[in-house]
Design an enzyme around this catalytic site. Structure first.
Site, PDB file in Angstrom:
ATOM      1  N   ARG A 211     -13.860  -8.690   2.366  1.00 53.15           N
ATOM      2  CA  ARG A 211     -11.943  -8.022   1.694  1.00 53.15           C
ATOM      3  C   ARG A 211     -10.971 -10.014   1.768  1.00 53.15           C
ATOM      4  O   ARG A 211     -10.361  -9.802   1.394  1.00 53.15           O
ATOM      5  CB  ARG A 211     -11.362  -7.411   2.429  1.00 53.15           C
ATOM      6  CG  ARG A 211     -11.896  -5.317   2.099  1.00 53.15           C
ATOM      7  CD  ARG A 211     -11.610  -5.613   0.749  1.00 53.15           C
ATOM      8  NE  ARG A 211     -10.198  -5.586   1.046  1.00 53.15           N
ATOM      9  CZ  ARG A 211      -9.562  -4.679   1.018  1.00 53.15           C
ATOM     10  NH1 ARG A 211     -10.296  -2.774   2.030  1.00 53.15           N
ATOM     11  NH2 ARG A 211      -7.717  -4.319   1.401  1.00 53.15           N
TER      12      ARG A 211
ATOM     13  N   ASP B 249     -17.555   6.802  -1.012  1.00 54.56           N
ATOM     14  CA  ASP B 249     -16.585   6.586  -0.105  1.00 54.56           C
ATOM     15  C   ASP B 249     -16.462   8.428   0.412  1.00 54.56           C
ATOM     16  O   ASP B 249     -17.046   9.393   0.259  1.00 54.56           O
ATOM     17  CB  ASP B 249     -14.640   6.788  -1.308  1.00 54.56           C
ATOM     18  CG  ASP B 249     -14.116   6.939  -0.278  1.00 54.56           C
ATOM     19  OD1 ASP B 249     -14.032   6.037   0.547  1.00 54.56           O
ATOM     20  OD2 ASP B 249     -12.712   6.046  -1.054  1.00 54.56           O
TER      21      ASP B 249
ATOM     22  N   HIS C  32      -7.740   0.383  -5.827  1.00 57.70           N
ATOM     23  CA  HIS C  32      -7.325  -0.313  -4.988  1.00 57.70           C
ATOM     24  C   HIS C  32      -8.180  -1.619  -5.602  1.00 57.70           C
ATOM     25  O   HIS C  32      -9.614  -1.825  -5.177  1.00 57.70           O
ATOM     26  CB  HIS C  32      -8.332   0.927  -3.853  1.00 57.70           C
ATOM     27  CG  HIS C  32      -8.178   0.138  -2.693  1.00 57.70           C
ATOM     28  ND1 HIS C  32      -7.397  -1.151  -2.161  1.00 57.70           N
ATOM     29  CD2 HIS C  32      -8.639   0.202  -1.309  1.00 57.70           C
ATOM     30  CE1 HIS C  32      -7.678  -0.923  -0.736  1.00 57.70           C
ATOM     31  NE2 HIS C  32      -8.537  -0.244  -0.394  1.00 57.70           N
TER      32      HIS C  32
ATOM     33  N   ARG D  35       1.418  -0.998   0.204  1.00 57.73           N
ATOM     34  CA  ARG D  35      -0.150   0.064   0.383  1.00 57.73           C
ATOM     35  C   ARG D  35       0.929   1.121  -0.123  1.00 57.73           C
ATOM     36  O   ARG D  35       1.949   1.319   0.790  1.00 57.73           O
ATOM     37  CB  ARG D  35      -0.960  -0.013   1.296  1.00 57.73           C
ATOM     38  CG  ARG D  35      -1.835   1.376   1.718  1.00 57.73           C
ATOM     39  CD  ARG D  35      -2.799   1.261   2.179  1.00 57.73           C
ATOM     40  NE  ARG D  35      -4.045   0.832   1.963  1.00 57.73           N
ATOM     41  CZ  ARG D  35      -5.056   0.541   2.491  1.00 57.73           C
ATOM     42  NH1 ARG D  35      -5.482   1.509   4.055  1.00 57.73           N
ATOM     43  NH2 ARG D  35      -5.841  -0.083   2.569  1.00 57.73           N
TER      44      ARG D  35
ATOM     45  N   GLN E 125      -9.998  -3.820  -2.896  1.00 61.67           N
ATOM     46  CA  GLN E 125     -11.307  -3.370  -2.258  1.00 61.67           C
ATOM     47  C   GLN E 125     -12.287  -3.726  -3.705  1.00 61.67           C
ATOM     48  O   GLN E 125     -13.768  -4.394  -3.484  1.00 61.67           O
ATOM     49  CB  GLN E 125     -11.343  -1.833  -2.180  1.00 61.67           C
ATOM     50  CG  GLN E 125     -12.933  -1.261  -1.492  1.00 61.67           C
ATOM     51  CD  GLN E 125     -12.958  -1.412  -0.295  1.00 61.67           C
ATOM     52  OE1 GLN E 125     -12.135  -1.588   0.495  1.00 61.67           O
ATOM     53  NE2 GLN E 125     -14.274  -2.106  -0.046  1.00 61.67           N
TER      54      GLN E 125
ATOM     55  N   CYS F 295     -16.250   1.243   1.007  1.00 63.87           N
ATOM     56  CA  CYS F 295     -15.127   1.156   1.694  1.00 63.87           C
ATOM     57  C   CYS F 295     -14.967   1.060   2.953  1.00 63.87           C
ATOM     58  O   CYS F 295     -14.338   0.087   3.512  1.00 63.87           O
ATOM     59  CB  CYS F 295     -14.580   1.052   0.730  1.00 63.87           C
ATOM     60  SG  CYS F 295     -13.499   2.842   0.500  1.00 63.87           S
TER      61      CYS F 295
END
Ligand code: CP
Ligand code: NVA
Length: 304
Positions: free
Chosen positions: A291, A223, A131, A104, A134, A263
């Site tokens: 996830r 988000d 991402h 990340r 996700q 998310c």
């Protein structure tokens, strides 16, 4: 020969995406029965994190352990990514110790470079641009709720960010009905949008009227309005995106069986109200759980 990386969803084919989601669902059922394969016995993954994380870090570390493997968590304090040592050399060294690398960070190009110079698979755990893990988990959640994803009217509303870009990447592989609703002047990544529309797989529209954008939607996805790398834009975005808040009034325009997705982490009261996030349409904690299952499937797919 080195296996695949998973740096963007389009590193997979449509069939691979479907296989991984299906495997994620099977793994979810197996873990509910207290069972599960241990393909990572004797194997290890390195987890490089340059930004905070709750879900991604925990779901990767726990998932790897459930698959029988071990993980090493590294922040920039230890490795000085590209400063203490070049990305190329970090890739070469880690490849001698571990069987895959999860990262990340900020720059998508850095992750690509890591992938290029490592001889083990690299998994993108979020960059400023994308991402993918996700959205793979979210696709699993939509399949779980509706039984299919093809053609389900999905409205992503708010800031067109790494999550929106990853939805567009998915829409370039699977036939989707994806609307992105955002303020005038904001837009998803130009290249990614061009590729997604150019693929001609999905119906993709960019809209600026929030009510029109959620009309009949079965999935409303939002988000934070300012992502981790752009928190300085928080105030400006709050003004710009105020009418894009996911609240009871907006939800009334969606399909009566719509699900609301986020998310997480959420800035409650900003892009989504408490009432909606804690209400009957919300599936945000199922997303968080999924996830774990989908990432186990991604690792298994890359390690096979
Ligand atoms: N959704 C997500 O990636 O959460 P974290 O930032 O907590 O990992
Ligand atoms: N768009 C958000 C997602 C966090 C999981 C960010 O990049 O901060």
């Amino acid at each position: 020969m080195k296996g695949k990386d998973f740096i963007t969803i389009t590193d997979f084919t449509a069939d691979e995406v479907k296989d991984v989601i299906a495997r994620g669902m099977i793994l979810k059922h197996m873990s509910a029965w207290g069972e599960g394969p241990k393909p990572l016995a004797g194997k290890a993954g390195a987890l490089i994190f340059h930004k905070p994380s709750l879900r991604t870090r925990v779901s990767f570390q726990v998932g790897i352990a459930q698959l029988g493997g071990s993980s090493v968590y590294l922040t920039d304090a230890e490795i000085g990514f590209g400063k203490r040592e070049s990305i190329e050399d970090i890739a070469r060294v880690l490849s001698r110790y571990v069987d895959f690398i999860v990262i990340r960070t900020f720059s998508q190009e850095d992750v690509e470079k890591l992938g290029k110079y490592s001889s083990v698979p690299v998994i993108n755990a979020l960059t400023d641009l994308t991402h993918p893990c996700q959205v793979m988990g979210d696709a699993l959640t939509i399949m779980e709720k509706f039984g299919y994803i093809e053609g389900v009217p999905i409205t992503y509303i708010g800031a067109p960010n790494n999550i929106a870009n990853s939805w567009l990447n998915l829409a370039s592989l699977l036939p989707m009905n994806l609307r992105i609703a955002t303020a005038e002047g904001l837009a998803p990544d130009e290249e990614i949008l061009k590729r997604a529309t150019g693929a001609k797989k999905s119906k993709i529209s960019i809209l600026h009227d929030p009510k029109e954008a959620v009309k009949g939607a079965k999935v409303i996805y939002t988000d934070v309005w300012a992502s981790m790398h752009e928190k300085q834009k928080s105030e400006e975005r709050s003004k710009l995106l105020a009418s894009f808040q996911v609240n009871r009034t907006l939800l009334a325009s969606a399909s009566p069986d719509a699900i609301v997705m986020h998310c997480l982490p959420a800035e409650r009261g900003r892009e989504i109200t408490d009432e909606v996030m804690d209400g009957p349409h919300s599936v945000v904690f199922d997303q968080a759980e999924n996830r774990l299952h989908v990432q186990k499937a991604i690792i298994m797919h890359l390690m096979k």
